[in-house]
Enzyme design. Structure first.
Site: not given
Ligand code: CP3
Length: 344
Positions: A25, A29, A38, A75, A152
């Site tokens: 990540r 944010r 964003r 994602d 999911y």
């Molecule tokens: O920088 C990176 O790591 C690359 C991009 C990336 C994102 N999600 C962007 C993201 C990667 C590799 C992921 C993987 C991901 N997404 C996983 C597996 C890794 C882990 O964290 O266990 C999972 C389970 C998801 C599903 C997901 N996406 C959830 C549950 C959420 C909401 C929770 C949260 O952190 O807000 C997301 C949103 C998400 N994916 C964000 C980002 C940067 C936040 C979104 C935002 O900007 O509001």
């Protein structure tokens, strides 16, 4: 084979004096520049599907910190969307999806060759990144592992215990296995297209592997990962693969062999000294600093970073967190972690 890309050297099994570093990540944010981009995109999914802006947020942490790898901004839930699930994000809560729990819903998913209609912008992002990344920076593509993606798709949201997915697994094995197989095939196709577009490494995130018990852990986390790895290795033998079965605990032992992956990513639930002895003996490991240090910083961060580097210093190691950095992290702590890894 020698590379000037340190991540590829570690993944090839080389022990490096200073471990290469990136962070789960890392585009997120906690960075003000991420929040600004964003906002320009409108919302999270619009950002994922906008190749120029997705490439921009991927590059931001590379510019700010000089990480050794960039991870594609996308994602794991884009694949379910490409397969036909509705997907949206509720601010402050997380993802929501239409659910798949019956044979009819499973049958209504789109055919595999249709997924690329939705996912094409992701491949465009990869192409932009390959032309814009510094020559020493490795580009990592990724997907969710089938079990985590299925949790999911079955629940329609994130759940603390993955209860709905366990209920389907135990209550309607045919639909559950059909869904796992469908995601497995879709993931092979999706990651193949990412590699064709220029991803140099791919990572499989099995964030919820730890909730599978007994034979289920091998049948539904490890076996689908192994199927994906074998299919990708048959087509792209030189593309390294990182597998992240989060929460595996003592079951991290022997996973290089069981998955076929070049690197096993460790969460912070296992001790680095234990993992060096029991996991790193079989190949490259990635991890495993607790993400909370990016919030709390200070001497604890420095000590723990040094302890992890020392534990893994006699084998191939990529420094990373044990899970993603959180939005409340302080960007200065990330710099302190990097300085500690690189400077001792
Ligand atoms: O920088 C990176 O790591 C690359 C991009 C990336 C994102 N999600 C962007 C993201 C990667 C590799 C992921 C993987 C991901 N997404 C996983 C597996 C890794 C882990 O964290 O266990 C999972 C389970 C998801 C599903 C997901 N996406 C959830 C549950 C959420 C909401 C929770 C949260 O952190 O807000 C997301 C949103 C998400 N994916 C964000 C980002 C940067 C936040 C979104 C935002 O900007 O509001």
């Amino acid at each position: 084979m020698t590379h000037n890309k340190t991540i590829l050297r570690a993944l090839a099994g080389e022990t490096l004096e200073t471990p290469p570093i990136w962070m789960m990540r890392q585009a997120g944010r906690y960075l003000p520049e991420y929040k600004a981009t964003r906002a320009r995109a409108g919302d999270f999914l619009s950002l994922c599907y906008n190749p120029e802006l997705a490439a921009e947020v991927t590059l931001q942490p590379i510019r700010r910190y000089g990480f050794d790898a960039a991870i594609l901004f996308a994602d794991i839930l884009l694949l379910p969307q490409a397969l036909g699930a509705d997907l949206w994000f509720v601010t402050g809560e997380g993802p929501r999806l239409s659910t798949i729990t019956t044979a009819d819903e499973l049958a209504a998913l789109k055919p595999l060759d249709a997924i690329h209609d939705t996912l094409n912008p992701i491949y465009e992002t990869i192409k932009i990144l390959r032309s814009e990344l510094p020559p020493e920076t490795t580009l990592i593509g990724f997907a969710g592992a089938p079990w985590t993606v299925a949790t999911y798709m079955i629940a329609g949201k994130g759940t603390p215990d993955q209860g709905p997915a366990h209920a389907l697994k135990d209550g309607n094995r045919a639909v559950f296995e059909g869904l796992i197989n469908r995601i497995t095939e879709g993931t092979i196709s999706y990651l193949s297209a990412q590699i064709e577009a220029g991803a140099e490494v791919v990572k499989l995130f099995d964030s919820w592997a730890g909730s599978l018990e007994g034979a289920d852990f091998y049948d539904f986390s490890i076996k689908p990962i192994q199927t994906i790895v074998a299919a990708l290795k048959a087509k792209y033998p030189h593309v390294p693969i990182i597998a992240f079965p989060r929460g595996a605990g003592e079951r991290y032992v022997d996973l290089h062999a069981a998955t076929g992956a070049d690197c096993i990513a460790l969460d912070d639930g296992v001790d680095a000294a234990w993992a060096a002895e029991h996991v790193q003996i079989d190949g490259c490991v990635q991890g495993n600093l607790a993400s909370r240090h990016m919030v709390t910083g200070g001497q604890d961060l420095v000590d723990e970073t040094r302890r992890i580097c020392a534990a893994f210093k006699n084998g191939p190691h990529i420094f990373n967190l044990g899970h993603g950095i959180t939005p409340d992290a302080n960007p200065d702590n990330v710099q302190l972690m990097i300085d500690t890894v690189r400077g001792g």
